[in-house]
Design an enzyme around this catalytic site. Structure first.
Site, PDB file in Angstrom:
ATOM      1  CG  HIS A   1      -3.869  -1.285  -1.773  1.00 48.43           C
ATOM      2  ND1 HIS A   1      -5.223  -1.853  -1.532  1.00 48.43           N
ATOM      3  CD2 HIS A   1      -4.485  -0.574  -0.433  1.00 48.43           C
ATOM      4  CE1 HIS A   1      -6.138  -1.710  -1.015  1.00 48.43           C
ATOM      5  NE2 HIS A   1      -5.598  -0.353  -0.319  1.00 48.43           N
TER       6      HIS A   1
ATOM      7  CB  SER B   1      -0.810  -0.248   1.196  1.00 53.64           C
ATOM      8  OG  SER B   1      -1.525   0.884   1.308  1.00 53.64           O
TER       9      SER B   1
ATOM     10  CG  ASP C   1      -5.955  -2.092   2.552  1.00 59.66           C
ATOM     11  OD1 ASP C   1      -5.119  -2.327   3.759  1.00 59.66           O
ATOM     12  OD2 ASP C   1      -7.213  -1.087   2.427  1.00 59.66           O
TER      13      ASP C   1
ATOM     14  CG  MET D   1     -12.526  -1.622   5.422  1.00 62.56           C
ATOM     15  SD  MET D   1     -10.157  -1.389   3.827  1.00 62.56           S
ATOM     16  CE  MET D   1      -9.172  -0.954   5.912  1.00 62.56           C
TER      17      MET D   1
ATOM     18  CG  HIS E   1      -8.610   1.084  -0.287  1.00 60.70           C
ATOM     19  ND1 HIS E   1      -8.922   0.454   0.948  1.00 60.70           N
ATOM     20  CD2 HIS E   1     -10.905   0.615  -0.275  1.00 60.70           C
ATOM     21  CE1 HIS E   1      -9.441   0.939   2.078  1.00 60.70           C
ATOM     22  NE2 HIS E   1     -10.386   0.859   1.506  1.00 60.70           N
TER      23      HIS E   1
ATOM     24  CG  ASP F   1      -4.726   2.533   0.550  1.00 57.41           C
ATOM     25  OD1 ASP F   1      -5.640   2.263   0.982  1.00 57.41           O
ATOM     26  OD2 ASP F   1      -4.401   2.576   0.732  1.00 57.41           O
TER      27      ASP F   1
ATOM     28  N   GLY G   1      -8.446   4.418   6.984  1.00 60.19           N
ATOM     29  CA  GLY G   1      -7.960   5.375   7.418  1.00 60.19           C
ATOM     30  C   GLY G   1      -5.982   5.904   7.767  1.00 60.19           C
TER      31      GLY G   1
ATOM     32  CG  MET H   1      -7.616   7.880   2.843  1.00 61.52           C
ATOM     33  SD  MET H   1      -6.591   7.798   4.618  1.00 61.52           S
ATOM     34  CE  MET H   1      -5.936   6.124   4.226  1.00 61.52           C
TER      35      MET H   1
ATOM     36  N   GLY I   1       0.807  -2.304   4.140  1.00 62.71           N
ATOM     37  CA  GLY I   1       1.841  -1.157   4.481  1.00 62.71           C
ATOM     38  C   GLY I   1       3.126  -1.215   4.775  1.00 62.71           C
TER      39      GLY I   1
ATOM     40  CG  MET J   1     -10.861   4.471   2.522  1.00 61.53           C
ATOM     41  SD  MET J   1      -9.249   4.041   3.291  1.00 61.53           S
ATOM     42  CE  MET J   1      -8.437   3.765   1.717  1.00 61.53           C
TER      43      MET J   1
ATOM     44  N   GLY K   1      -3.458  -4.492   8.753  1.00 60.99           N
ATOM     45  CA  GLY K   1      -2.284  -4.656   9.871  1.00 60.99           C
ATOM     46  C   GLY K   1      -1.947  -6.190   9.734  1.00 60.99           C
TER      47      GLY K   1
HETATM   48  C1  DX5 Z   1      -5.903   1.621   5.872  1.00 60.17           C
HETATM   49  C2  DX5 Z   1      -5.244   1.495   4.283  1.00 60.17           C
HETATM   50  C3  DX5 Z   1      -4.489   0.517   3.588  1.00 60.17           C
HETATM   51  C4  DX5 Z   1      -3.231   0.522   4.534  1.00 60.17           C
HETATM   52  C5  DX5 Z   1      -2.715  -0.381   5.204  1.00 60.17           C
HETATM   53  O1  DX5 Z   1      -6.878   2.605   5.798  1.00 60.17           O
HETATM   54  O2  DX5 Z   1      -6.507   1.456   3.536  1.00 60.17           O
HETATM   55  O3  DX5 Z   1      -4.084  -0.088   2.750  1.00 60.17           O
HETATM   56  O4  DX5 Z   1      -2.221   1.518   3.881  1.00 60.17           O
HETATM   57  O5  DX5 Z   1      -1.982   0.051   6.211  1.00 60.17           O
HETATM   58  P1  DX5 Z   1      -1.422  -1.339   6.887  1.00 60.17           P
HETATM   59  O6  DX5 Z   1      -0.916  -2.509   6.264  1.00 60.17           O
HETATM   60  O7  DX5 Z   1       0.336  -0.598   7.488  1.00 60.17           O
HETATM   61  O8  DX5 Z   1      -2.033  -2.122   8.298  1.00 60.17           O
HETATM   62 ZN    ZN Z   2      -6.683   0.456   1.438  1.00 60.56          ZN
END
Ligand code: DX5
Ligand code: ZN
Length: 219
Positions: free
Chosen positions: A32, A7, A175, A136, A65, A34, A141, A36, A197, A67, A177
């Site tokens: 990926h 990510s 996606d 998720m 993705h 993100d 976020g 936002m 990420g 958001m 953790g």
């Molecule tokens: C969070 C994002 C993820 C984020 C994941 O809202 O959608 O894609 O980058 O990051 P990690 O893998 O560090 O949890």
């Molecule tokens: Zn994401």
């Protein structure tokens, strides 16, 4: 075959072209992205111009993705920018069926994401038409949050739902953790696209980080 998608959120934002090329060389399967908007989630990242600029520097599949509220306003621009997968949040789309059809008409594959608190049953009506379902495993976020264990059961529910409606083409993505420890249970439950990420971009040696993730896969 399990696909690993770093990510961009955890990349060095002052050096994005080199960062993307580094993870491509290091064995990433997709990128990926993100987006936002500071409304749907309490954070702002980047928009279509940045994605279009990166498109010229990598052959990786682009997995956007969104958001954002009203994600449908970005469909044409994202398709034009060369994005292959566009995923919207169920919670952001009162007219989800219409949005998914519009994404497909644009030539992109369509995905739906669910926040941790949204049940998989909310996807029953559109399960046969989606190309991707994103579970998720953190509240969206921010990168670097702790994995929410009940996401594993939800991935199992998605696996069952897709089998029930006879959709054997759709991808199950997870996606949030993901580490070498959490990748095992999510893949065992049926996830095949794994977003990571901090576990990839957050590490100095990305090839080693991707190898470590693959080492935790249980299927
Ligand atoms: C969070 C994002 C993820 C984020 C994941 O809202 O959608 O894609 O980058 O990051 P990690 O893998 O560090 O949890
Ligand atoms: Zn994401």
């Amino acid at each position: 075959m399990i696909q690993i998608g770093p990510s961009l959120l955890s990349a060095d934002f002052s050096n994005l072209k080199a960062e993307v090329q580094d993870i491509e060389r290091s064995g990433a399967d997709f990128l990926h992205l993100d987006m936002m908007d500071g409304h749907f989630v309490p954070n702002l990242t980047f928009g279509v111009p940045l994605i279009a600029a990166l498109r010229k520097h990598t052959n990786l599949t682009f997995d956007a993705h969104l958001m954002t509220e009203c994600p449908e306003v970005y469909i044409d621009e994202l398709a034009h920018a060369g994005v292959q997968y566009m995923t919207v949040h169920e919670e952001a789309c009162p007219h989800l069926d219409r949005v998914l059809h519009k994404i497909k008409e644009s030539g992109m594959k369509c995905g739906v994401a669910l926040n941790p608190s949204t049940p998989v049953s909310s996807l029953e009506c559109i399960a046969s038409l989606v190309d991707l379902i994103l579970i998720m495993s953190v509240n969206p976020g921010f990168g670097g949050q702790k994995f929410i264990p009940y996401a594993v059961d939800k991935i199992g529910d998605v696996t069952e739902l897709l089998a029930t409606v006879g959709n054997d083409k759709a991808v199950i993505e997870v996606d949030g953790g993901i580490t070498a420890d959490t990748i095992g249970p999510v893949t065992a439950a049926g996830a095949t696209w794994i977003v990571a990420g901090s576990a990839v971009f957050g590490q100095p040696d990305r090839a080693e980080a991707i190898r470590a993730l693959r080492g935790g896969i249980l299927v």
